[in-house]
Design a protein around this motif. Sequence first.
Motif, PDB file in Angstrom:
ATOM      1  N   TYR A  42       0.839  -1.193   0.000  1.00  0.00           N
ATOM      2  CA  TYR A  42       0.000   0.000   0.000  1.00  0.00           C
ATOM      3  C   TYR A  42       0.879   1.250   0.000  1.00  0.00           C
ATOM      4  N   CYS A  92     -13.500  11.480  -9.914  1.00  0.00           N
ATOM      5  CA  CYS A  92     -12.621  10.314 -10.046  1.00  0.00           C
ATOM      6  C   CYS A  92     -11.542  10.488 -11.109  1.00  0.00           C
ATOM      7  N   LYS A 115     -17.133   2.012 -10.226  1.00  0.00           N
ATOM      8  CA  LYS A 115     -16.561   2.755  -9.113  1.00  0.00           C
ATOM      9  C   LYS A 115     -17.588   2.744  -7.976  1.00  0.00           C
ATOM     10  N   ASP A 136      -8.534  -7.653  -3.646  1.00  0.00           N
ATOM     11  CA  ASP A 136      -9.357  -7.256  -4.786  1.00  0.00           C
ATOM     12  C   ASP A 136      -9.269  -8.199  -5.983  1.00  0.00           C
ATOM     13  N   SER A 149      -5.922  -0.164  -6.705  1.00  0.00           N
ATOM     14  CA  SER A 149      -7.121   0.437  -6.127  1.00  0.00           C
ATOM     15  C   SER A 149      -6.744   1.705  -5.376  1.00  0.00           C
ATOM     16  N   TRP A 151      -8.409   3.980  -2.421  1.00  0.00           N
ATOM     17  CA  TRP A 151      -9.479   4.177  -1.442  1.00  0.00           C
ATOM     18  C   TRP A 151      -9.417   5.615  -0.978  1.00  0.00           C
ATOM     19  N   SER A 239     -17.069   7.088   1.614  1.00  0.00           N
ATOM     20  CA  SER A 239     -15.806   6.845   0.911  1.00  0.00           C
ATOM     21  C   SER A 239     -16.094   6.336  -0.486  1.00  0.00           C
ATOM     22  N   THR A 240     -15.076   6.348  -1.305  1.00  0.00           N
ATOM     23  CA  THR A 240     -15.183   5.749  -2.635  1.00  0.00           C
ATOM     24  C   THR A 240     -13.930   4.939  -2.902  1.00  0.00           C
ATOM     25  N   ASP A 241     -14.087   3.851  -3.644  1.00  0.00           N
ATOM     26  CA  ASP A 241     -12.912   3.111  -4.103  1.00  0.00           C
ATOM     27  C   ASP A 241     -12.997   2.938  -5.611  1.00  0.00           C
ATOM     28  N   ARG A 243     -10.444   2.153  -9.396  1.00  0.00           N
ATOM     29  CA  ARG A 243      -9.322   1.331  -9.824  1.00  0.00           C
ATOM     30  C   ARG A 243      -8.732   1.823 -11.146  1.00  0.00           C
TER      31      ARG A 243
END
Length: 265
Positions: A42, A92, A115, A136, A149, A151, A239-241, A243
Amino acid sequence: MLTSNGYVLDEAANRLGPLVAVPDWEVRDRVTLRERLRRDGYLYLRGLLDREEVLAFRRYYFERTGGTVDRAGFRKVLFGEIVPGPEYAAFCTQPALREWFAWFLGGETFLHKRKIIRQTAPGENGIGTATQAHYDLVYLREGTDRVLSAWIPLGDCPVELGGLVYLEGSHHRVLREEAEGRLKRPAASITADLPGLADEYDARWLAADYAAGDVVIHTAHTVHAALDNVDPTGTLRLSTDIRYQRADAPTDPRWQSDWHDRDGL
């Protein structure tokens, strides 16, 4: 006391620790960052995004959803307006994200259309509420395993709001198991029992007090999960994740439609 899906995390020094942010002197050193990602799985990037832009999107989200008084109305706004909307797309693909990934990956990038936005209220707990432990790649088998990803907490997110936690060094074990062909099929989370998984891996869960503007990048092999929201003031965790990957790598075709919680992925 930190919990996830009702399980109480072991706060002993060998089971819980801090998620370490990239120091300022490494932020623009791509070679060092790539090595850090290989080592840790990470990259915790403080202040990558403009704080006010993040808070503006948070306000937009709650302005659109705040007046919905029933579950059906909320879902209609979320999946019919916000997720496919231009505001979310712009957030994004903002330059701070798009240009960072292009720089880090060393080429043209591709953002998966699927997303995800996650909202968690205090008091929502029990199995299935917080994101369970997983990596993932089990959900992205039909593309490159080098997808990254991001986050993004949409607002300040101290640990009591239920941010992400990462299982230290877990990507090394996952990579070995993947190489040995021990693939998780069909796609599934590992477990909701975070303390039990820490014991199995003999590893620490890593947590942080996130601020609006922070981003955590993680590999497709890094095990992570979410904490329960136990904030005493009633603040919602949002939150949003998303890729990103290199555009010249294979993409998973199942991730090229807007996210919906009934899309089967």
